[in-house]
Design an enzyme around this catalytic site. Structure first.
Site, mmCIF file in Angstrom:
data_model
loop_
_atom_site.group_PDB
_atom_site.id
_atom_site.type_symbol
_atom_site.label_atom_id
_atom_site.label_comp_id
_atom_site.label_asym_id
_atom_site.label_seq_id
_atom_site.Cartn_x
_atom_site.Cartn_y
_atom_site.Cartn_z
ATOM 1 N N HIS A 1 48.584 43.408 36.581
ATOM 2 C CA HIS A 1 47.308 42.867 36.113
ATOM 3 C C HIS A 1 46.408 44.051 35.731
ATOM 4 C CE1 HIS A 1 44.237 40.090 35.325
ATOM 5 N NE2 HIS A 1 43.963 39.622 36.526
ATOM 6 N N ARG B 1 34.732 42.873 34.535
ATOM 7 C CA ARG B 1 35.854 42.511 33.669
ATOM 8 C C ARG B 1 35.369 42.488 32.218
ATOM 9 N NH1 ARG B 1 40.213 39.570 35.698
ATOM 10 N NH2 ARG B 1 41.030 39.995 33.612
ATOM 11 N N GLN C 1 42.524 43.842 35.376
ATOM 12 C CA GLN C 1 41.828 43.747 36.660
ATOM 13 C C GLN C 1 41.575 45.151 37.210
ATOM 14 O OE1 GLN C 1 40.766 40.769 38.268
ATOM 15 N NE2 GLN C 1 39.611 42.337 39.346
ATOM 16 N N CYS D 1 39.540 40.235 43.661
ATOM 17 C CA CYS D 1 39.615 40.028 42.206
ATOM 18 C C CYS D 1 39.238 38.601 41.812
ATOM 19 C CB CYS D 1 41.004 40.375 41.706
ATOM 20 S SG CYS D 1 42.297 39.367 42.461
ATOM 21 N N ARG E 1 48.990 35.962 28.999
ATOM 22 C CA ARG E 1 49.164 35.776 30.451
ATOM 23 C C ARG E 1 50.459 34.996 30.635
ATOM 24 N NH1 ARG E 1 44.913 34.053 35.143
ATOM 25 N NH2 ARG E 1 44.334 36.211 34.742
ATOM 26 N N ASP F 1 43.424 40.290 47.852
ATOM 27 C CA ASP F 1 43.755 39.290 46.824
ATOM 28 C C ASP F 1 44.460 38.132 47.533
ATOM 29 O OD1 ASP F 1 44.369 37.959 44.436
ATOM 30 O OD2 ASP F 1 46.100 39.223 43.978
HETATM 31 N N1 CP Z 1 40.840 37.803 38.419
HETATM 32 C C1 CP Z 1 41.362 37.028 37.445
HETATM 33 O O1 CP Z 1 42.212 37.456 36.639
HETATM 34 O O2 CP Z 1 40.862 35.770 37.418
HETATM 35 P P1 CP Z 1 41.413 34.562 36.519
HETATM 36 O O3 CP Z 1 42.788 34.238 37.024
HETATM 37 O O4 CP Z 1 40.433 33.467 36.701
HETATM 38 O O5 CP Z 1 41.498 35.030 35.095
HETATM 39 N N1 NVA Z 2 47.712 37.745 42.415
HETATM 40 C C1 NVA Z 2 46.977 36.660 41.795
HETATM 41 C C2 NVA Z 2 45.882 37.204 40.953
HETATM 42 C C3 NVA Z 2 45.011 36.177 40.307
HETATM 43 C C4 NVA Z 2 43.956 36.780 39.441
HETATM 44 C C5 NVA Z 2 47.927 35.778 40.998
HETATM 45 O O1 NVA Z 2 48.808 36.305 40.310
HETATM 46 O O2 NVA Z 2 47.808 34.556 41.074
#
Ligand code: CP
Ligand code: NVA
Length: 331
Positions: free
Chosen positions: A149, A312, A152, A284, A122, A244
């Site tokens: 993502h 997930r 997701q 999400c 990440r 989101d």
């Molecule tokens: N939806 C999602 O990716 O959640 P987190 O940021 O908690 O991993």
């Molecule tokens: N768009 C959000 C998604 C979190 C799961 C972010 O990048 O923070």
């Protein structure tokens, strides 16, 4: 998602079904075919129904989880998923492993490749996940970058497919930011032949690059993607209403401006009241109640948000099993 497929000889092709799950990595979902996605969904369906049948499939295998941003769902679902498959995982947080600071991405990637069987990364910059993938000899999964993502999207489309028993011609309305979650969703929807109606404020549309790709994909698959700046237009005929956060991780400095710009794009009782009566509500997570979504919308009887979060786990277990048991070695 990039792949390394070898072209089968005519003889071999006659004997063998086409190789699915031939992914090299899962970076964006760009290169996934509808057949790839359907294969993951079918496997995830079987794994969700009968988890015991898979409990030693990844025995002795290990997953590195290298995160530069906070996470709850992605981290826990990958760690638990790996453990449910009989394997183990190692979590490295930003303090311990700041990419490119204590050491370079190319060194981390090569060392982890000697210890582990796959890595979930990440990052802020999507370029960092790509760099990781270039130097890594094990599968690299994007656990969220500034641009995409993909994990997701696997759970999102699996959830819709589970509820409506198909993805063909299902109308998903996405209201909010043209961000990482939407970009991967666009690729997924375009591939599987569903429809996506997007409403963003002006200036927050998905990137030109993503839209160019999507135009080409929908020509092949017949998916319908429409963009507008009106949430009420987007939810017309929706089977699912998805949102989101307005301020993604890394955009904190834009918070005040974004809260102003996104005000008319909240998923609330007014939106739900105008959507078709059987439309489900998706997010999400993490959710910011009172910003992109209201408490009533999250707790609505047609909210499937927590099933979406649960999925997930199942879709990522299917992904891990597919990537880690591929016959083909990465080049
Ligand atoms: N939806 C999602 O990716 O959640 P987190 O940021 O908690 O991993
Ligand atoms: N768009 C959000 C998604 C979190 C799961 C972010 O990048 O923070």
């Amino acid at each position: 998602m990039s792949k390394s497929r070898t072209k089968p000889t005519k003889k071999a092709a006659a004997k063998k079904a086409p190789e699915l799950f031939a992914f090299k990595d899962l970076l964006s979902l760009k290169e996934a075919t509808a057949a790839d996605l359907e294969a993951i969904f079918k496997l995830a369906e079987r794994m969700k129904k009968d988890p015991e049948a898979y409990q030693s499939k990844l025995k002795g295998r290990s997953l590195a989880i290298l995160f530069q941003k906070p996470s709850m769902r992605t981290r826990v679902s990958f760690q638990v998923g790996m453990s449910q498959l009989g394997g183990s995982s190692v979590y490295m947080d930003p303090q311990e492993m700041p990419l490119g600071q204590r050491e370079s991405i190319k060194d981390i990637a090569r060392v982890l490749s000697r210890y582990c069987d796959a890595v979930v990364a990440r990052t802020y910059s999507h370029g960092d996940v790509e760099e990781f993938s270039r130097w890594s000899s094990i599968p690299v999964i994007n656990g969220l970058s500034d641009l995409y993502h993909p994990c997701q999207t696997l759970a999102d489309l699996f959830t819709v497919r589970e509820i409506f028993k198909t993805l063909q011609k299902i109308n998903i309305a996405y209201i909010g930011d043209g961000n990482n979650v939407l970009s991967s969703l666009l690729y997924g929807v375009a591939r599987v032949g569903a429809n996506l109606s997007v409403a963003t404020p002006r200036g927050y549309e998905p990137s030109e690059e993503v839209l160019r790709d999507i135009k080409l994909i929908v020509k092949e698959t017949g998916a319908k993607i429409t963009l507008s700046n009106n949430p009420f237009t987007a939810i017309k005929n929706a089977h699912a209403v998805y949102t989101d956060v307005w301020v993604s991780m890394g955009q904190e400095k834009q918070r005040d401006q974004r809260l102003r710009d996104f005000q008319p794009f909240q998923v609330n009782s007014a939106i739900i009241g105008k959507a078709p009566k059987d439309a489900v509500i998706m997010h999400c997570l993490p959710a910011h109640r009172g910003e992109e979504i209201t408490e009533e919308a999250i707790e609505h009887p047609r909210s499937v948000i927590f099933t979406q979060a649960e999925n997930r786990l199942h879709t990522q277990k299917a992904l891990l099993l597919s990537l880690l048991t591929r016959k083909q070695k990465r080049g």
